[in-house]
Scaffold this motif. Structure first.
Motif, PDB file in Angstrom:
ATOM      1  N   TYR A 154     -10.555   0.311   3.310  1.00 48.64           N
ATOM      2  CA  TYR A 154      -9.285   0.778   2.741  1.00 48.64           C
ATOM      3  C   TYR A 154      -8.635   1.774   3.698  1.00 48.64           C
ATOM      4  N   ASP A 155      -7.369   1.539   4.043  1.00 41.08           N
ATOM      5  CA  ASP A 155      -6.669   2.377   5.018  1.00 41.08           C
ATOM      6  C   ASP A 155      -6.567   3.821   4.560  1.00 41.08           C
ATOM      7  N   ASP A 156      -6.379   4.021   3.275  1.00 41.98           N
ATOM      8  CA  ASP A 156      -6.282   5.375   2.740  1.00 41.98           C
ATOM      9  C   ASP A 156      -6.582   5.348   1.248  1.00 41.98           C
ATOM     10  N   TYR A 157      -6.570   6.510   0.627  1.00 37.50           N
ATOM     11  CA  TYR A 157      -6.938   6.594  -0.780  1.00 37.50           C
ATOM     12  C   TYR A 157      -5.928   5.876  -1.679  1.00 37.50           C
ATOM     13  N   VAL A 159      -4.407   3.071  -1.092  1.00 32.61           N
ATOM     14  CA  VAL A 159      -4.778   1.654  -1.105  1.00 32.61           C
ATOM     15  C   VAL A 159      -6.035   1.459  -1.950  1.00 32.61           C
ATOM     16  N   TYR A 160      -6.973   2.404  -1.830  1.00 29.05           N
ATOM     17  CA  TYR A 160      -8.206   2.319  -2.630  1.00 29.05           C
ATOM     18  C   TYR A 160      -7.885   2.391  -4.122  1.00 29.05           C
ATOM     19  N   GLN A 161      -6.961   3.268  -4.505  1.00 26.66           N
ATOM     20  CA  GLN A 161      -6.580   3.385  -5.910  1.00 26.66           C
ATOM     21  C   GLN A 161      -6.022   2.064  -6.452  1.00 26.66           C
ATOM     22  N   LYS A 162      -5.349   1.307  -5.587  1.00 23.48           N
ATOM     23  CA  LYS A 162      -4.729   0.055  -6.014  1.00 23.48           C
ATOM     24  C   LYS A 162      -5.727  -1.089  -6.072  1.00 23.48           C
ATOM     25  N   TYR A 163      -6.611  -1.179  -5.064  1.00 23.55           N
ATOM     26  CA  TYR A 163      -7.499  -2.333  -4.953  1.00 23.55           C
ATOM     27  C   TYR A 163      -8.984  -1.993  -5.023  1.00 23.55           C
TER      28      TYR A 163
END
Length: 254
Positions: A154-157, A159-163
């Motif tokens: 994940y590029d950043d948090y 993106v992590y929150q989304k996927y």
């Protein structure tokens, strides 16, 4: 010539029938990427995400040897779609290619016993804390080798929150065990689970796995599990998964 695909739909037929969420992540343009021998009419394709490289279609030596920026790693797991690809990997990589067996689990939507999983979460030993992955933990994992793969794709948090999604057990304020998403796709995640060496054999991975599965079910996500070894498969089965089939992969040091 090997080209980066600009329309993954054209390469999708080469991966047809392959029940692998890492490939779905690439085909859906969520994360990872697809390389092909022809942008318009691909006959060979490579789905690349993290340490994993999936090869499909017509075996192509140039594709096995191709090193795009995304594959500039010390280690790669190459998964051939058939024996011909496997023979080509061995021919191209020689002694650097170690043949291994991995274990796929069935993707069954209604197989999990929520009551059993909730009881597992309640088994958290005294002195430990269970938290969902947050921004602070995300940053910690990015900087810590043993648990980096919980968040590394994940590029950043944001993106992590989304996927992504993760459950982490802490002791004395530091993560010691966790189950998180190695990757995400539209409709679910691929689980990455590990426990720090000095805290193993305490049932922590089982607790983390149970918590993550429950959270996925709450979101309507499928928590996919692909086992690296028989130990991982045994944990998966304890959590409710069923074994599907063995498959061959090649671990390669680049």
């Amino acid at each position: 010539m090997v080209l980066k695909s600009i329309n993954n739909n054209k390469a999708a037929y080469l991966f047809e029938g392959w029940q692998e969420t890492l490939i779905w992540s690439c085909l859906q343009n969520v994360m990872g990427c697809v390389y092909v021998d022809s942008v318009d009419n691909p006959e060979s394709a490579m789905a690349l995400i993290g340490d994993f490289c999936f090869l499909a279609g017509r075996p192509d030596k140039e594709m096995v040897l191709f090193l795009p920026e995304e594959r500039q790693r010390d280690f790669q797991i190459m998964v051939p779609s058939d024996r011909e690809w496997g023979e080509l990997i061995k021919a191209c990589c020689g002694e650097r290619a170690q043949k291994v067996t991995r274990y796929a689990t069935k993707k069954e939507l209604d197989v999990f016993d929520k009551i059993k999983l909730k009881r597992a979460v309640d088994m958290l030993p005294e002195g430990y804390t269970l938290k969902m992955m947050d921004k602070e933990l995300f940053r910690y994992c990015r900087e810590t080798a043993w648990c980096r793969d919980w968040v590394s794709q994940y590029d950043d948090y944001a993106v992590y929150q989304k996927y992504g999604l993760g459950a982490v057990i802490l002791k004395d304020g530091e993560p010691v065990s966790g189950a998180s998403s190695y990757s995400g796709y539209n409709g679910g995640i691929e689980i990455e689970i590990d426990t720090r060496k000095d805290c193993r054999r305490k049932g922590l991975a089982y607790i983390c796995g149970a918590k993550l599965i429950l959270e996925c079910l709450e979101r309507g996500w499928y928590p996919s599990w692909d086992a690296q070894n028989t130990g991982s498969l045994a944990l998966a089965e304890k959590l409710g998964y069923h074994f599907d089939h063995e498959y061959t992969a090649y671990e390669i040091w680049l």
